[in-house]
Design an enzyme around this catalytic site. Sequence first.
Site, PDB file in Angstrom:
ATOM      1  N   HIS A   1      12.812  -4.582   6.336  1.00 50.70           N
ATOM      2  CA  HIS A   1      12.438  -3.496   7.240  1.00 50.70           C
ATOM      3  C   HIS A   1      12.928  -2.143   6.735  1.00 50.70           C
ATOM      4  O   HIS A   1      12.262  -1.127   6.919  1.00 50.70           O
ATOM      5  CB  HIS A   1      13.029  -3.806   8.616  1.00 50.70           C
TER       6      HIS A   1
ATOM      7  N   ASP B   1       9.197  -7.585   5.810  1.00 49.46           N
ATOM      8  CA  ASP B   1       9.502  -6.709   6.945  1.00 49.46           C
ATOM      9  C   ASP B   1       9.401  -7.433   8.285  1.00 49.46           C
ATOM     10  O   ASP B   1       8.572  -8.326   8.471  1.00 49.46           O
ATOM     11  CB  ASP B   1       8.518  -5.540   6.936  1.00 49.46           C
TER      12      ASP B   1
ATOM     13  N   SER C   1      10.021   2.747  12.064  1.00 49.41           N
ATOM     14  CA  SER C   1      10.332   1.775  13.109  1.00 49.41           C
ATOM     15  C   SER C   1      10.083   2.374  14.500  1.00 49.41           C
ATOM     16  O   SER C   1       8.960   2.732  14.825  1.00 49.41           O
ATOM     17  CB  SER C   1      11.776   1.283  12.938  1.00 49.41           C
TER      18      SER C   1
END
Length: 325
Positions: free
Chosen positions: A297, A270, A129
Site C-alpha cells: 500500500h 496493495d 489512500s
Amino acid sequence: MTYFKPRFIRSTFLIISTLLLFISCKKEIPAEGFVEVEGGKIWYRIIGEGEATPLLILHGGPGSRSCSMIPGYSLLAKDRKVIFYDQLGSGSSDRPSDTSLWRKERFVNEIELLREELQLDSLHILGQSWGGALLSEYLITREPEGVKSVIFSSPLLSTEDWMEDAKLLLSQMPEPIQDTIYKHEALKDYSAPVYLAAVDSFYSKHLSRKSWPYEPNPECENVGDFNSEVYNYMWGPTEFTATGTLLDFDRTKDLDKIDEPILFLAGEYDEARPETMYEYQKLAKNARVKIIENSGHSTMIDQPEQVAEAIGSFLNRVENREGAE
C-alpha cells in the site's frame, strides 16, 4: 518637443496602476508555514522550484501524516513545486479533540483554504489512500477550477470495496493468521499480542513490503505520531473493520463526473488491489492505471523511484497535451 494627449496619459497611467496592483497582490509565499482553518492551523511545506504545474499531496489516514512520504515525492520536485500538508489533527498541524471537526466537508474546506493561501490557481492533486477519498469529495462536491489532473494513489473510494479487498487478501494468508485475526476481531480484542503479531504479518505483505514497522526517516523527527483517535472515529479499530463515519462512504458511482485526466496508482500487493483499480478505470472518463511492482500500500516508501517515474510521466503527458492544444 513631443506632445502627449491627455487620453494617452490616462490610459498609460491606468495600465501602470493595474500592473502595480497585480504585483502587490502576489505576496511572497513562505516555503513552510501554517494556514488557519476551522478548528486550528494546518502545517504545510513547499519543496522544489521548477516552473511546471505544482503538485499537491493529500496524505492518508485519517490521522496519518506527510513526513513519511516527503523523501519519495520530493523526487518529483526537480520540475515543479511539490506541496505537502498535514490535515488538522495530524502530523505537525494542530490536534484538537473536538470530534465535530472530523467531517469530510471540513477536510475539503482545508484544501480550498490552502489553495487560496498558497495561490495555487493551477495544480495537479494526488490523494493517497484516505487522501483519495478526500480528493474525490473535493472534485465531485466542489467542481474546482484549475485542477489539471488527478492521481488516486492506492485510494479509498468505497468502504465496501475496501472491506471486500481486505477479506480476500486475508483469505490468502496462512490459516493460523486468519483464525487469529477473525477470532480477536469478533471479540473486539485489538490489543492481544497474538492478534498484533498476526496483523503485522498481514501489514508486512500488503501495507509495506520494504519496512514494517516503518523505519522513521529524518523528516519525521519531532513530528506527532499517527492520530488513532481520528482514525478510530472516522474509520474504525483496524483495517479489517470499518465502524466509523466512513462506514457508508462510496464515490465510485460519481467517478464519471470527474473531467480531469486520472491516474489510478497501486502496488502489486496493495490493500487497494490492482484488480479494483482496473474496475475504477472502467467507471471513469479519462483514466489510466499503473501498478507498482513489488510494493504494498505504501508505494512511495516501497518503490519511490518507480512511483516518481510513473507520476512524472503522467504529469508530463498531461502538460504536453495542454501545450499542443
